[in-house]
Design an enzyme around this catalytic site. Structure first.
Site, PDB file in Angstrom:
ATOM      1  CB  CYS A  74      -0.958  -0.027   1.192  1.00  0.00           C
ATOM      2  SG  CYS A  74      -0.140   0.094   2.802  1.00  0.00           S
ATOM      3  CG  HIS A  75       1.074   6.086   0.450  1.00  0.00           C
ATOM      4  ND1 HIS A  75       0.631   7.274   0.958  1.00  0.00           N
ATOM      5  CD2 HIS A  75       2.192   6.389  -0.261  1.00  0.00           C
ATOM      6  CE1 HIS A  75       1.442   8.255   0.568  1.00  0.00           C
ATOM      7  NE2 HIS A  75       2.397   7.735  -0.178  1.00  0.00           N
TER       8      HIS A  75
END
Length: 91
Positions: free
Chosen positions: A49-50
């Site tokens: 993810c980020h």
């Protein structure tokens, strides 16, 4: 034969901003309904993810569902772009 799967669980706008080649895009909210149809429990699944929080949650959920080789990419795509590929856009 087990393979390596890069599972990107970010939102569509994040994936469009920056993503790793050959990654499988499956937003976090879609994982429960898609995982058993699209993922192989024998594969080595690296969830990203980020920054690593969503991916950690998804990796833990996948492990509870029998995907024993699921793990989270520490630091997410942000750390990847800072330490491995500076050409990958950051946001």
């Amino acid at each position: 034969m087990p393979r390596l799967v890069l599972l990107d669980v970010r939102e569509p706008w994040e994936y469009q901003t920056a993503h790793l080649p050959d990654s499988l895009f499956m937003p976090m909210g879609d994982v429960p309904s898609r995982a058993h149809q699209e993922l192989d429990p024998d594969d080595h699944i690296v969830v990203l993810c980020h920054h690593g929080l969503r991916s950690l949650n998804v990796a833990m959920w996948l492990r509870a569902q029998g995907f024993e080789r699921a793990q989270s990419l520490a630091g997410g795509i942000d750390a990847f772009s800072r330490t491995i590929d500076p050409n990958l856009p950051r946001y």
